[in-house]
Design an enzyme around this catalytic site. Sequence first.
Site, PDB file in Angstrom:
ATOM      1  N   ARG A 241       9.039  14.247  23.187  1.00 29.24           N
ATOM      2  CA  ARG A 241       8.056  12.614  22.510  1.00 29.24           C
ATOM      3  C   ARG A 241       6.475  13.898  22.543  1.00 29.24           C
ATOM      4  NH1 ARG A 241      11.288  10.248  21.429  1.00 29.24           N
ATOM      5  NH2 ARG A 241      12.494   7.533  21.679  1.00 29.24           N
ATOM      6  N   GLU A 270       2.788  10.626  15.410  1.00 30.74           N
ATOM      7  CA  GLU A 270       3.868  11.494  14.099  1.00 30.74           C
ATOM      8  C   GLU A 270       4.077   9.388  13.000  1.00 30.74           C
ATOM      9  OE1 GLU A 270       6.756  12.613  16.204  1.00 30.74           O
ATOM     10  OE2 GLU A 270       8.115  11.104  16.092  1.00 30.74           O
ATOM     11  N   HIS A 288      10.858  15.090  13.744  1.00 31.71           N
ATOM     12  CA  HIS A 288      11.137  14.324  14.760  1.00 31.71           C
ATOM     13  C   HIS A 288      13.217  14.122  14.270  1.00 31.71           C
ATOM     14  CE1 HIS A 288      11.213  11.011  17.706  1.00 31.71           C
ATOM     15  NE2 HIS A 288      12.938  11.462  17.328  1.00 31.71           N
TER      16      HIS A 288
HETATM   17  C1  8YV Z   1      15.909   8.982  17.721  1.00 31.08           C
HETATM   18  C2  8YV Z   1      14.697   9.894  19.745  1.00 31.08           C
HETATM   19  O1  8YV Z   1      16.139   9.048  15.926  1.00 31.08           O
HETATM   20  O2  8YV Z   1      16.531   8.216  20.649  1.00 31.08           O
HETATM   21  C3  8YV Z   1      15.784   8.861  20.783  1.00 31.08           C
HETATM   22  O3  8YV Z   1      15.014   8.525  21.858  1.00 31.08           O
HETATM   23  O4  8YV Z   1      14.412  10.757  20.043  1.00 31.08           O
HETATM   24  C4  8YV Z   1      15.295  10.195  18.460  1.00 31.08           C
HETATM   25  O5  8YV Z   1      16.379  11.196  18.252  1.00 31.08           O
HETATM   26  C5  8YV Z   1      14.279   8.538  16.997  1.00 31.08           C
HETATM   27  O6  8YV Z   1      14.666   7.733  18.665  1.00 31.08           O
HETATM   28  C6  8YV Z   1      15.308   6.844  16.659  1.00 31.08           C
HETATM   29  O7  8YV Z   1      15.087   5.713  17.331  1.00 31.08           O
END
Ligand code: 8YV
Length: 325
Positions: A241, A270, A288
């Site tokens: 993150r 982001e 991301h």
């Molecule tokens: C997701 C991610 O695509 O699952 C997670 O925590 O960081 C990502 O890979 C995104 O968060 C979708 O909600």
Amino acid sequence: MTNRKPRVLATRHFPPDVETRLAASFDAVLNPEDRLYDGPALVKASAGCDGIMCAAGDALNAETIAALPASVRIISTFSVGYEHVDVAAATKRNIAVSNTPDVLTDATADITLLCLLGAARRAHEGTTMLRTHNWVGWNPNQLTGVHVTGKRLGILGMGRIGQAVADRARAFRMQIHYSNRSRLPPDLEKGATFHANADDMLPYCDFLSINAPMTPATHKWVNAERIGKLPKGAVVVNTARGGVVDDDALIAALKSGRIASAGLDVFDGEPKIHRGYYDLENAFLLPHMGSATVETRNAMGFKALDNLEAFLLKGQAPPDLVKAS
Ligand code: 8YV
């Protein structure tokens, strides 16, 4: 007694196969244009809904959760990270929260290695040179980067994804150091060096990979002071993150060369990322994409649906119930 299907709001336009199953199991309120809901819009859209299928970035903070209609009983996030959902506020309202662990481990670990290699081997500069027609030919000193084989990799957060990163890095004969809330058993540690205090790991990190969730304890954890403890010329990788990194501090270190390069897939705020990153040649940046494979996004969606179906159709606890820490 009514036979109506439970109503579920999809806050995003999810993959087609996921939405097909969502619509078969539930009275689905879809978002085909993928409009981004802010808190008040999300509250409005969830009128009459029993569940919400959301994603990272949705404003399911305490204020939104407090305003949700009484009908909402579950929030199932299409993500493993759940910092966007105030679980304590949901629990207070008796709303279950679930996430999608495991299924994105490999894809995210793959993108971590892409970021690590992309940063170390100056992939951004190389592709830019080529695509802007500025490659005048090979030369012995061109785009020499940081060697990876045999170097020390420090992993902050040795959960499922951190361990999968370590497995991949071992193929590059990297020496693994890690810091985690608790030490792993030997069969999972696989000879990696554990640092009970994450700060103590920093001097050993030729490469530092952030694989820890975003929590109050990890917020802006990579700051100027900690960057100062890394070996000069270290490489920083973040696929967890963006909020774990203090952008001003990292950008200053990338500018000065204190940090050789960074590979980043996630950013604070982001998609409005810190503007300083755009001008840095030594930052390999991705939007991301950690879990962005067709297989993984489907698996995430199916897992989010497993949770909704268990809870709303079978009266069971969601298999991936998240608890307030
Ligand atoms: C997701 C991610 O695509 O699952 C997670 O925590 O960081 C990502 O890979 C995104 O968060 C979708 O909600």
